[in-house]
Structure formats: C-alpha cells, structure tokens
Design an enzyme around this catalytic site. Structure first.
Site, PDB file in Angstrom:
ATOM      1  N   GLY A 165       0.747  -1.093   0.176  1.00  0.00           N
ATOM      2  CA  GLY A 165       0.061  -0.025   0.140  1.00  0.00           C
ATOM      3  C   GLY A 165       0.853   1.266  -0.084  1.00  0.00           C
ATOM      4  N   SER A 166       0.389   2.377   0.795  1.00  0.00           N
ATOM      5  CA  SER A 166       0.948   3.443   0.774  1.00  0.00           C
ATOM      6  C   SER A 166       2.203   3.603   1.697  1.00  0.00           C
ATOM      7  CB  SER A 166      -0.037   4.879   0.967  1.00  0.00           C
ATOM      8  OG  SER A 166      -0.407   4.415   2.448  1.00  0.00           O
ATOM      9  N   GLY A 199       1.093   4.469   5.281  1.00  0.00           N
ATOM     10  CA  GLY A 199       0.581   3.060   5.897  1.00  0.00           C
ATOM     11  C   GLY A 199       1.643   1.958   6.234  1.00  0.00           C
ATOM     12  N   GLY A 200       2.627   1.894   5.198  1.00  0.00           N
ATOM     13  CA  GLY A 200       3.589   0.906   5.307  1.00  0.00           C
ATOM     14  C   GLY A 200       4.550   1.293   6.533  1.00  0.00           C
ATOM     15  N   GLU A 236       5.226  -3.089   1.064  1.00  0.00           N
ATOM     16  CA  GLU A 236       5.852  -2.754  -0.164  1.00  0.00           C
ATOM     17  C   GLU A 236       5.206  -1.423  -0.397  1.00  0.00           C
ATOM     18  OE1 GLU A 236       4.788  -1.491  -3.292  1.00  0.00           O
ATOM     19  OE2 GLU A 236       3.900  -3.399  -4.255  1.00  0.00           O
ATOM     20  N   CYS A 293       1.879  -0.335  -8.286  1.00  0.00           N
ATOM     21  CA  CYS A 293       2.981   0.367  -7.658  1.00  0.00           C
ATOM     22  C   CYS A 293       4.093   0.528  -8.752  1.00  0.00           C
ATOM     23  CB  CYS A 293       3.434  -0.944  -6.785  1.00  0.00           C
ATOM     24  SG  CYS A 293       2.109  -1.715  -5.992  1.00  0.00           S
ATOM     25  N   GLU A 308       5.483   9.768  -4.796  1.00  0.00           N
ATOM     26  CA  GLU A 308       4.754   9.025  -5.724  1.00  0.00           C
ATOM     27  C   GLU A 308       3.234   9.734  -5.677  1.00  0.00           C
ATOM     28  OE1 GLU A 308       3.680   5.059  -4.431  1.00  0.00           O
ATOM     29  OE2 GLU A 308       2.833   4.490  -6.156  1.00  0.00           O
TER      30      GLU A 308
END
Lengths: 496, 496
Positions: free
Chosen positions: A204-205, A208-209, A228, A265, A356
């Site tokens: 995810g983002s 979040g990660g 990731e 991604c 990103e």
C-alpha cells in the site's frame, strides 16, 4: 456496512492462530502444497459472483479481473510447487566427523509463526485476501490473519470463504486462516502489537507501511515487516535510443502510465532524458497520445481524491509546465492523466516532485548534461523498478550511470515498461527503502515464501525425532546440502 | 590510549566505502573468494605478536586463543568456498516464453552496501575485527567499517592491518575495509546514523544491540541490523535421563557453565527439571564439582564488575537458595562460579531471574509437575540454544514440551551442552528476539553471508551487460535455477 472487529474477537482469532501454528509447523511441505493447490482449485471454480463483486467494488474492468483471478490461482500453484520441491526448506546436514566438536548438525527452515497480512486495494485478488502474501505465509507454515481491505469487503469475504472452506475440508485447525474486517487504523495497530504475531506483510502507501513498520519495531519483541510501499519507477531514456525511437517511446510510456488508471506500484512516474530535439519529439507525441486514453474510474473515492490533490500539488509547483492532459471528465471518480515537465535541477531541489502520485501522472525531467543524469541517479531514493531505455551503444557509454542505478532498485529493465510483474523465480518485487522496508526480500514470485521462514538447527537428534525434511532416508526426496554438497540422496547412516 | 575517531575521519572512511562498493559489487564471486583466502593465509601467518597481544588484553588462555585463531582463518576459507560456489548468488533465470508478459528475467544477489561491524570482546578473533561478520560481509560484496572493540585495541589493530595489507596487495580500493577506534557510545551511533551505511552486524549485550537496532530503525532510511545479544540457553533435563545420569549431567553442566569463565553467548544459564531425588543428586554433585573449577580472570574489569553485580542481584532475590560456589578469589577480576536454585513459580514470576548473567552463573529451577515445565517453555523468551537432556523415551513422553521449545530457539540440542559453535552450514546462531534482532539469519556458518545480500532482477538485458553469474554461457559454472530447474549448465540461447 463493514463490521469493526472487536478486540475480543481479534484476541480469540490470534489464540486460534497460535494453536494452529503448532499443527502447521509439523505438516510436511507436501501437505502444505496439497492444501495450496486445493485453494487454487477453489479460486478457479469461483464464478461470476466473484467477478461481479470485485468489479462493482473496484471499478476494475472484468477482463482485467478475469486475468487477475487466473494469476491469483496460479500464484498458489507456483508457490505450492516451490514449497513441495523443498526450495525454502534449505535443508543443510553436516554429519558427525572426528574433527568436529558438535557432532551432527541439521538445519532447515520452519514457519516464523502467525503472520498478519494487509490486503491492498489495487489488486483485489492477487495482493489481497487470497493473494501472494497469504499463499507464501501458508506455504512457509504460518497461520495467516488477514486484515481485509475496506474498499472491497464483499470480494474479500468471498476469497476468505474459499480458504476457510479448504481448511475445513482438510480437517485442519480453523486458526490457520482468519479474516478480520474494519475500517479503523486502530484494528491494524492492535493486530501488530499483539505479542503472538510474528511477522507482517503489507502492500500500500508509504504512510501506511511505515506506520506499521514503526509499530512492529517498537514492540517489546520487534518482528519483521515486509511493507511494499510503491515508488516512482523512473525511466532513464538514453540518447541513441531517444533519437531513433522518441515517438515509439512516447506511445509506450503513455500506455504504461495510464494502464489500469495508473494504479500500479510499478507505474513509471518519472521520465528522465537529455533535453533537445529528440525529447521535444517525445513530448509532442505524448501530447497527442494522451488524448487517446479512454477515461476510467479509479478504484475508490479516497484514491481518486488523493490523486487529484497530489497531482494538482505537483502541477502547482514553481518551474513546472503542464505538457499533456487527457480529456477531462468532471463527474465521478475519473482519473484524468496528466504529464508535466521540469528541469533536472528543479526536480532535484524540490522534494515534492519525487513523491509518488498514485494514478496516471508523470513528470518529464529534462537534463542539461550527462552529469545531471548521474546526479539524479545518485540522489534517487530506493525504487521497485528502474527502466533504462537504451541501445547497446547507450549502455556502453553510460556504464557509470547504470552502475549507480543498480543500487537504487529491485528490478532493472532494459527497454520495455515497468508496469506489471511476472510470477516467476526471476522476479524481484522489493527494492531499497522507501520502496519496501527490506530490500532483501520479494513479495512476488515463489521466493516471497522466504520472508516467513527462519532456520532451526538440530544438534545430535535421533533420526526418529527429526522432521521428515532432515531424516536420513530423505523421505520427501528433496535436494539437501550434505557436508557442503547438494544432493537428493538418502543417507546411509546407522540410525541412533 | 585508544584514539577517538573524529567525525571527519569517519565521514571520509564512509565516503571511501561508498566508492569501494562500486568496485566490489562488480567483482565476481571467485575474485572475492580469492581475496578471502588471502586474508586467511595472512591470519595464519601471524605469529606470537597476535597471541601475546590478545592474551594480555583479554586474559584468555593461549591455547584457547590459538584455537580461535585457526577457527577465524577457517571461517574466511569456508565462507570463501561457499561464496565461490555461488550459494549466496542464488541465480534464477526465467527465459522468455510466449505466455510470459515480461520476457527474460534473471535475478541474483548483490551486496547490500557498506556494512558497519561491531567487534565483540569475548571472541577477539572469531567475532571481532577479522571475524565472521567481516568475512561474510566482504563475501557478500560489501565494504566493511569495523568499530573496534575498545577492550582489545592492539589485537584489533593487528587484524585490521592484515586486511588492509591484503586490500593493498590486491590493488583494490582502500575503502573496502576501515578500522574505526574509540570508546564513546557516540561513535557507534554516528556510524549507524550515516545515510550511506546499509547494514549493521553486532555481537554483544542486549542493551548495546537493542540501542543500535533502535537507531537504525529510526533513520530516514531504516537499515537491517543483525544483533546477536546473547541468551540464557536453558537446559531441560527430562526424567528418565536425570534418573540414570544425574551425576554425569552435573559434571557436564558445571564444565559448560564455567568454560572460558562462562563468557559465551551460549552459556547454559538455566537448568530446569522436576524436583525429586534425581535432581537432589544432580545438585549434590554440582556442589562438589564446582570446587574443582580453576579460578580464572574475566575478559576485562567492566565485564567482571557487571558479573559480580548481576550475580549478587540474582542471589539476593527472594526465595532463591545459593547451592554451589567456587573457591572465592578476592583479588583481581576472577569470575567465581555460583549456582542458585529456585522453584518454577518463583522463576516465572520474577523476571530478574530470566536476565542473562554474563559469566559462570547458573540457576537450577525445580518444577513440581510436567505442566510447570511446559509453562516455563511457553513463557520463555527467544534463545540462541535450548538443550533437551533426555532419553528417546523422554522425547516420546514430552512431545508437546519439545514442540513448544522449537519456537523459542535457533539451535535445539539433544543432550550435550550448548557452549561453543561449529562453523558449518548446519549451524544456526541466531534465535527469536531477544537473543537476536532477526531470527531469519545466522551469524555463524557460511549462511551468515545471506544477511548482507539483496536480490536484483534484470529484465530483458543483453547478455553482454549481464553479470557473469547470469550470462548465458555460465562462465562461473555455478548452480542456477533455470525455469524452475536447478542446473549448472550454460544456456544455448542466441545472444541478443
């Protein structure tokens, strides 16, 4: 609509996972592979109900979802094959020798323990409830607790039911798989903080990660997190190729940038080249090609709103020029593609431009000199992929640049575009931080199993108590390293 | 006496390491193996100067140091052999196929980048400047920056000179190896915070290792830390064996507990058994055997003082009884062995008793029931080793206990004692937290190299630009996985 799991329910599911781990770690690689193939069968047997639910929850086209479903079943099968071949068992046997102090030492990999998997929104099958993280954790011998992605609850439930039914059909403990639902951040945090959870997988983002990674490392007993978190996947277009193929490259670039409304991604968010006529031709073709992109809805409203916000923030930066825009659809969650351009120095000095933007948005960076290309390479953060658009001559002329870029990514492409992955051993989906939290692992391909195993060494154990993988007779007929030599033979040793 | 490295000097050495990494990552596995064997030759060629320095700095006996020196050279050789065999290259080639979208994918492992290694005090050769961490990092293709252990500066310098001379003899960039000295905590912290450092290896105390782990994870770009932080290495003595061998076991236990004045990460700090006559016989023998232990100096004053403090803290806990003490030497840094006993419930309820006391100190835990043995197992933190002193009958009767213990350690022994390691593939020196920070890796045996490699995948690269490890002709003749099948063949493919 989505039920918030209670902490009591989460505690109960984790306790069941702990019990199931005691069962699962004593299954053989063949038993786990059989289970995984059964899950694949059941996924393949799912009919329109799954596709209809996923389509309505994600806006992804049916054709794409049909392909993703096949890939998802294929992942279970290919990981099962690798698991049953003993590739992740990594059996090592060092027999007793007169000059050795410790006698007989035999090592193999076991599951690390209960794993929490966070489903991703952009791949509702392949990177979600029954996706690659779940398949690789179970292949490793670890019970899985899924935190379902709230953007596709019905899809997640259908997939969860498939796995639960397979667990039941095998007569295995129910704690092997749990499906936790809820929208709140607290549920994820609670799961990761639980002392019985031993590893985490996330797609995810960055925000979040990284939050999960930090929680996991602050525990009394820190645990590994494979997150990731995406990347901007730069394309470095070198001069000879750009001169001869500017137009082709522009078409390929726009197609990759807008594939699946840019929700990959591996979306190529930055295109870097020397300024000059070839780059002008590339840009001119972009302007035309972007008009041919059919408008499409993004995955959900939250993603659409983030896209609009981040895209407009980038466009509003000083010294950038908007060079290409798709037809603007103003109603609904359409992800309208845009491309901007800027100078290398502006790109390097303005960190906003290296963030990103999840969706169909690209930046063309025009460099004054080869030196600027190398400076960008040097400054680049870790990426999932980097693409070199080049002729062989270009590669010869830019060896220093390419050498630098090898340190910045998990997958280095020679031409082509980075979107999409291939589920094979040769795939690496995991790059230096911040693209992932541990570049030593991949989340795509059978090697994804490695994230969830740890070695245990048995010293001088009687043959009868060793796991099948390490017994003298090699009943599973796997490849093992015996006194440093790889073979699949049984050992001709007097049993203690 | 010990020079504190300046930040300028550290910055300069890290810059040299960054440059050297560009060189080192393009060396072949054979070139690195040749270098490693040359270091081994030079270590072996070192004469009395090394042993004399180490003996005077560590108080370790010359015989032990002579053995450790041979082991240290042997580590370089055995890791070199594994590296040149391509075991850590893990080459995977998936050829282009009509049904594949991505074409030709080839993956192999490269070094992760410059590594900081912290030398340990208790193994001045094998786990220090020219120890296994340095050998495995260089084998992986990573430059090493050693933070020398301040307890043996002269020994460290001699070993550093050997590696530096080998770098020079090979004409390799000097940044491949750097030797940083200093006593302050800040030097280590500064090294790990530097953005160009990519991984850390450490052997030492929990507090030291955990501090480094936390710093590394709080960086803008977190990096992996492999910290081996010791453990209490419990011995579970089961009933049949204890009945027949109480006296033998007591002799073995005291010998292991006091070996090297108890200064091993694998020292068996806890002995757990059912209470009763066999355990009484075990304790009675301990009382006698401990008198035969020759007094010896500990490594340095700091370790001696910690030992005395921690030992006395444990002895002063409520409901423990001092059952055996060695002759007390009151002058100098003698590590006088002691053993206490307590009940299972007191052991479980008083966390002080589960802390490692680095030195010759043991606790005999007397359980009322088998259930208490299992409760201790369940509550146990992660360990480097766990020993089951048992007959085959005992193992059959205690399968649940043994199954639980498998989750708590990296190495599980069937009889024998845990002190010492064997440098082979089958060794695992790394267990669940807090014994190490990542149970998925080992710091002993050739597999230690894995800690410092990461995969990179090449998509559709022309053969001429691929690393030797992945070229069609397989010039290094290594074992590779080609389309899922392992072989050492060259590929019969038309070169692009």
């Amino acid at each position: 609509m989505i039920e918030e799991a209670s902490t009591q329910n989460i505690d109960r599911r984790i306790q069941l996972a702990v019990e199931a781990f005691q069962f699962l770690k004593n299954t053989t690689i063949n038993e786990r592979a059989e289970f995984m193939n059964a899950v694949a069968d059941q996924i393949e047997a799912l009919g329109d109900e799954l596709l209809t639910a996923a389509h309505s929850e994600t806006s992804l086209p049916l054709a794409r979802l049909t392909g993703e479903k096949a890939r998802t079943a294929g992942q279970w099968r290919s990981y099962a094959k690798a698991v049953s071949a003993g590739i992740y068992t990594e059996a090592r046997i060092d027999l007793s020798q007169p000059e050795k102090q410790k006698g007989d030492l035999r090592k193999y990999n076991v599951g690390i323990g209960p794993v929490v998997v966070f489903g991703a929104s952009n791949f509702p099958f392949a990177f979600s409830t029954a996706g690659g993280d779940t398949a690789s954790a179970i292949g490793a011998g670890c019970p899985v607790i899924i935190k379902a992605h709230p953007a596709h609850p019905q899809t997640s439930q259908i997939m969860a039911d498939v796995i639960t039914a397979t667990v039941k059909a095998f007569g295995w403990p129910e704690g092997i798989f749990s499906h936790i639902t809820g929208k709140s951040y607290e549920i994820g945090a609670y799961l990761i903080q639980h002392p019985d959870i031993q590893a985490v997988a996330f797609t995810g983002s960055f925000n979040g990660g990284k939050a999960l990674f930090d929680i996991a490392n602050r525990r009394d007993n820190p645990i590994p997190v494979f997150a990731e978190m995406g990347s901007i996947n730069p394309v470095f277009a070198l001069q000879y190729l750009l001169e001869t193929k500017a137009e082709v490259l522009a078409k390929e670039y726009i197609a990759s940038l807008t594939l699946g409304v840019g929700q990959f991604c591996t979306n190529p968010g930055v295109f870097i080249a020397l300024k000059g006529k070839p780059l002008d031709r590339f840009i001119n073709t972009l302007k035309v090609e972007i008009q041919n992109v059919a408008p499409a809805h993004m995955l959900h409203k939250g993603i659409f709103e983030s896209f609009e916000k981040n895209k407009n923030t980038a466009i509003a930066q000083p010294n950038v020029e908007l060079i290409a825009s798709a037809h603007t659809e103003t109603e609904g969650s359409y992800g309208n593609a845009s491309v901007i351009t800027t100078s290398a120095s502006n790109f390097m000095n303005n960190p906003v431009l290296s963030e990103e933007v999840f969706g169909p948005f690209g930046i063309v960076v025009a460099c004054e000199t080869d030196e600027e290309l190398r400076k960008i390479a040097q400054q680049l953060k870790g990426q999932l992929t980097i693409t070199i658009a080049a002729t062989n001559e270009d590669v010869r002329d830019n060896s220093k640049l390419i050498n630098l870029l090898k340190d910045k990514c998990g997958r280095l492409l020679f031409n082509g575009m980075p979107t999409g992955v291939e589920v094979v051993y040769g795939m690496q989906h995991g790059g230096p931080f911040p693209s992932t939290t541990d570049s030593r692992f991949t989340s795509v391909g059978p090697d994804a199993v490695k994230r969830f195993v740890r070695p245990i060494s048995f010293q001088n154990w009687p043959d009868e108590f060793l796991p099948e993988e390490l017994k003298n007779s090699n009943p599973l007929q796997i490849s093992r390293m015996v006194d440093g030599v790889r073979n699949s033979e049984s050992l001709n040793i007097q049993t203690t």
